[in-house]
Design a protein around this motif. Structure first.
Motif, mmCIF file in Angstrom:
data_model
loop_
_atom_site.group_PDB
_atom_site.id
_atom_site.type_symbol
_atom_site.label_atom_id
_atom_site.label_comp_id
_atom_site.label_asym_id
_atom_site.label_seq_id
_atom_site.Cartn_x
_atom_site.Cartn_y
_atom_site.Cartn_z
ATOM 1 N N GLU A 120 -7.706 -4.987 -3.618
ATOM 2 C CA GLU A 120 -6.332 -4.694 -3.216
ATOM 3 C C GLU A 120 -5.948 -5.414 -1.929
ATOM 4 O O GLU A 120 -5.149 -4.918 -1.133
ATOM 5 C CB GLU A 120 -6.110 -3.187 -3.083
ATOM 6 C CG GLU A 120 -6.352 -2.433 -4.388
ATOM 7 C CD GLU A 120 -6.062 -0.948 -4.273
ATOM 8 O OE1 GLU A 120 -5.237 -0.580 -3.402
ATOM 9 O OE2 GLU A 120 -6.645 -0.163 -5.034
ATOM 10 N N GLU A 121 -6.514 -6.600 -1.724
ATOM 11 C CA GLU A 121 -6.111 -7.457 -0.615
ATOM 12 C C GLU A 121 -5.057 -8.424 -1.144
ATOM 13 O O GLU A 121 -5.311 -9.602 -1.411
ATOM 14 C CB GLU A 121 -7.320 -8.196 -0.047
ATOM 15 C CG GLU A 121 -8.377 -7.260 0.534
ATOM 16 C CD GLU A 121 -9.549 -8.009 1.130
ATOM 17 O OE1 GLU A 121 -9.447 -9.257 1.256
ATOM 18 O OE2 GLU A 121 -10.559 -7.372 1.486
ATOM 19 N N HIS A 122 -3.839 -7.905 -1.289
ATOM 20 C CA HIS A 122 -2.802 -8.620 -2.029
ATOM 21 C C HIS A 122 -2.296 -9.857 -1.298
ATOM 22 O O HIS A 122 -1.939 -10.856 -1.940
ATOM 23 C CB HIS A 122 -1.641 -7.663 -2.317
ATOM 24 C CG HIS A 122 -2.060 -6.462 -3.129
ATOM 25 N ND1 HIS A 122 -1.895 -5.170 -2.693
ATOM 26 C CD2 HIS A 122 -2.668 -6.364 -4.337
ATOM 27 C CE1 HIS A 122 -2.346 -4.334 -3.603
ATOM 28 N NE2 HIS A 122 -2.827 -5.026 -4.614
ATOM 29 N N ASP A 123 -2.215 -9.801 0.018
ATOM 30 C CA ASP A 123 -1.684 -10.952 0.756
ATOM 31 C C ASP A 123 -2.570 -12.187 0.566
ATOM 32 O O ASP A 123 -2.066 -13.284 0.244
ATOM 33 C CB ASP A 123 -1.561 -10.613 2.238
ATOM 34 C CG ASP A 123 -0.510 -9.550 2.488
ATOM 35 O OD1 ASP A 123 0.380 -9.387 1.624
ATOM 36 O OD2 ASP A 123 -0.584 -8.869 3.535
ATOM 37 N N ASP A 124 -3.875 -12.026 0.767
ATOM 38 C CA ASP A 124 -4.785 -13.162 0.591
ATOM 39 C C ASP A 124 -4.822 -13.618 -0.859
ATOM 40 O O ASP A 124 -4.894 -14.828 -1.145
ATOM 41 C CB ASP A 124 -6.195 -12.774 1.046
ATOM 42 C CG ASP A 124 -6.254 -12.466 2.529
ATOM 43 O OD1 ASP A 124 -5.354 -12.923 3.259
ATOM 44 O OD2 ASP A 124 -7.188 -11.753 2.958
ATOM 45 N N CYS A 125 -4.772 -12.668 -1.769
ATOM 46 C CA CYS A 125 -4.806 -13.014 -3.193
ATOM 47 C C CYS A 125 -3.557 -13.801 -3.588
ATOM 48 O O CYS A 125 -3.626 -14.769 -4.364
ATOM 49 C CB CYS A 125 -4.920 -11.740 -4.022
ATOM 50 S SG CYS A 125 -5.141 -12.011 -5.788
ATOM 51 N N LEU A 126 -2.407 -13.400 -3.049
ATOM 52 C CA LEU A 126 -1.158 -14.090 -3.370
ATOM 53 C C LEU A 126 -1.195 -15.537 -2.890
ATOM 54 O O LEU A 126 -0.811 -16.467 -3.633
ATOM 55 C CB LEU A 126 0.002 -13.330 -2.722
ATOM 56 C CG LEU A 126 1.403 -13.867 -2.994
ATOM 57 C CD1 LEU A 126 1.738 -13.780 -4.468
ATOM 58 C CD2 LEU A 126 2.435 -13.099 -2.172
#
Length: 680
Positions: A120-126
């Motif tokens: 749920e590390e969405h910023d890095d994943c995005l």
């Protein structure tokens, strides 16, 4: 070259290994690679082939153990090791392995994206997926776009972030599903439902083109889409239809434990405190093994809260308290565990404990939520502590300046007869709106309400100050001028008379065609008809009870004559009448009550079944009196003198039949004894 005695032909084994790999026969490939490693344990190619074959066969634990025995050969295979850890749901360990790779290629980045999404590390994943889409172009572009859409939807739904529109397509059912989730995160439930219906159509069309796909496979793939659409219906209040879809999905027995958990949990939330037996079955599916690896942290938290609530509804008091305390430790920033404990205290009729629990929680937190404060205020009100409730409501921040909250506080202070406190609430709120939101329509409403409140409670001078301010803001407002005149009439009549001259004159057309005298005689108000009748009765008597006017006809009622009361026959004008003659006899001051009638012969006294007469007959000490025989012409009963009378026994006087008078009947009314159980 032929192999020597006892030694395998390595070239032949490698050829067989290559053919098995191309054919997808990984069991055979695994056996061949094992043979090669027995001959040469340090062969890197055979070692790599064995690891890949084990991964293809799903033997992830075996791969981790196998790679741990030879660090030199396993160190270059960091991708394979990280992938096995990811599949074993050891996501954090997989991330640590990937970070040790100095120059990650596209394979490593794709795996890193999956790891970051699960963490749920969405910023890095995005950012990672945007970089992959920009710098790569192959047959996997559509999958990368689908993953990017999933990250955007998750970041907005679970992370609470508002992201820009990346212009993603909706050509496939996966992309359409992610677009629906994005709409749902923005609060557009209806739009999300429409996109989900489109996704279901695309999914069925796509899968029906494959002849090897069965109807069961299609329904299994549609399960996620249907469950999400049912959730949209649930948010719109269509609970029956949502429950029907949830049950249809569960009846198909989906293999995805995450899907089963979500559908079961949503049914529990719809059941609430009803149908608890069904909810107890569903909660087992929602908390099955492996669910924690399929759902997000927020989904797992909601399921745990619902389980605790279900224990409360099923009167599992101790289990509910234990789970609530555990949830409070796991989620210290959430109010739900504390609210559940307070509700449990109230169900057990320990309201004071609930008040103490909420008070301690609010005092020990730097920024307690408004929900907690409102709940505490409600508990104070339930206990009749209006002062404590008002004190809590005063501490809810800017919410206290909302009109509904101001009205509640004014009513609370008024119920305690604290008029100064209620007026202070109004004054403080008016000042806040002047400083922070002077253009709000609530400001004028509050000023008018404050002036009326002060007029009602004898503070006319303060009311005129508020109305004067309103008058300066709206000089042409007739309503304000009228209220100001009413206020000055209580404290300064001359000022009120002076301001009344500023009222605009009435439009003459308002009175055109109106006969004032006819209106007064037409019984438009209370008592007009009676006054008209009295006036007519006092004037000349007319033959007809109907008086015709120019515009109306007034019907006069005939005056009824009052009859003269009749006096009683024995009326004595010289005697003063009894002043209590209009009261019932029982309510008069001189009423002494009726005397109780004495029963003859002691009936009802003594032992049960015995009478006083029978006892005297059995007394041998008393002389017995025998009645004389009746004689012709004598009365029906003979009268005898009691023993001891002078002259012996007296004979009755002879009376003729015509002179005999009939004797009154001496029958006594027999009263029924009050019967009933357990009465003697």
């Amino acid at each position: 070259m032929a192999a020597s005695d006892g030694q395998p032909n390595l070239s032949q084994l490698f050829s067989d290994l290559n053919r098995a790999g191309q054919a997808g026969d990984f069991n055979k490939a695994l056996k061949i690679a094992t043979k090669i490693l027995k001959h040469d344990p340090h062969d890197e190619k055979a070692y790599h082939c064995k690891v890949v074959s084990m991964i293809q066969l799903g033997q992830f634990n075996e791969v981790i153990r196998f790679m741990g025995g030879n660090y030199k050969l396993s160190d270059p295979l960091k991708f394979e090791r990280a992938y096995c850890l990811y599949r074993l749901n050891r996501t954090q360990e997989a991330l640590e392995v990937i970070k040790k790779i100095p120059e990650p290629d596209h394979r490593i980045k794709e795996l890193l994206g999956q790891v970051l999404y699960r963490l749920e590390e969405h910023d890095d994943c995005l950012e990672l997926y945007r970089d992959l889409i920009r710098n790569s172009q192959d047959e996997f572009d559509e999958e990368r776009e689908t993953n990017l859409a999933a990250v955007v939807a998750a970041a907005q739904m679970w992370g609470g972030k508002q992201l820009e529109d990346y212009g993603l397509r909706e050509s496939t059912y996966e992309l359409s599903y992610n677009a629906a989730c994005t709409q749902l995160s923005k609060g557009d439930v209806k739009g999300a439902e429409e996109k989900l219906q489109k996704a279901e159509e695309l999914c069925r069309q796509n899968l029906e083109e494959d002849p090897e796909v069965t109807e069961e496979d299609i329904e299994a793939e549609l399960g996620v889409l249907k469950t999400q659409r049912a959730y949209c219906l649930q948010l719109q209040g269509q609970n029956e239809e949502a429950t029907k879809i949830y049950n249809q999905v569960l009846k198909s027995r989906p293999t995805d434990v995450g899907l089963t958990a979500v559908a079961s949990n949503n049914i529990i939330s719809l059941n609430k405190d009803q149908n608890v037996f069904d909810s107890k079955k569903k909660i087992k599916s929602a908390t099955a093994e492996g669910v924690d690896q399929k759902l997000t942290k927020q989904q797992l938290r909601d399921i745990a809260f619902n389980k605790c609530l279900l224990q409360m509804y099923t009167n599992q008091n101790e289990a509910c308290r234990k789970l609530a305390r555990s949830l409070q430790e796991d989620y210290p920033d959430q109010d739900m565990p504390v609210l559940i404990q307070a509700a449990q205290h109230c169900r057990e009729k320990h309201r004071q404990k609930a008040v103490e629990l909420l008070s301690d929680h609010i005092n020990n937190r730097p920024n307690p939520s408004i929900t907690m404060k409102l709940t505490l205020a409600q508990l104070h009100l339930n206990q009749g502590n209006a002062g404590q409730a008002a004190k809590v409501l005063q501490s809810v921040g800017e919410l206290r300046y909302k009109p509904n909250m101001v009205s509640t506080l004014v009513n609370l202070y008024s119920s305690m007869e604290n008029i100064e406190g209620a007026a202070e609430v109004l004054d403080t709120t008016i000042y806040w709106y002047k400083e922070n939101d002077s253009s709000s329509p609530y400001l004028v409403q509050l000023m008018r309400a404050s002036s009326q409140f002060k007029l009602k409670h004898g503070q006319a001078q303060k009311a005129t100050e508020i109305l004067e301010e309103l008058r300066s803001m709206y000089p042409d407002d007739v309503k304000t001028i009228a209220q100001l005149i009413s206020a000055y009439s209580q404290c300064d009549p001359k000022k009120g008379e002076q301001i009344s001259k500023e009222l605009p004159p009435l439009d003459p057309s308002f009175f055109s065609g109106v006969d004032i005298e006819a209106l007064e005689k037409a019984a438009m108000t209370m008592g007009t008809r009676k006054k008209a009748a009295k006036a007519a009765a006092g004037g000349d008597k007319a033959d007809s009870p109907v008086e015709e006017t120019k515009d109306s006809v007034i019907v006069q009622k005939k005056k009824k004559r009052k009859k003269k009361g009749k006096l009683p026959k024995n009326h004595d004008p010289s005697v003063t009448p009894d002043p209590e003659r209009w009261l019932p006899i029982r309510e008069r001051s001189y009423f002494k009550g009726r005397r109780k009638r004495k029963q003859k012969d002691g009936v009802g006294k003594g032992t049960q079944g015995a009478t006083a007469g029978a006892a005297s007959d059995l007394d041998a000490s008393k002389p017995q009196v025998t009645p004389s025989s009746p004689r012709a012409g004598a009365s029906g009963t003979s009268q005898s003198a009691p023993a001891g009378a002078s002259g012996g026994t007296a004979q009755p006087e002879m009376v003729g039949p015509r002179q005999q008078k009939p004797q009154a009947s001496s029958k006594k009314s027999k009263k029924k004894k009050g019967g009933g159980k357990n009465k003697w």
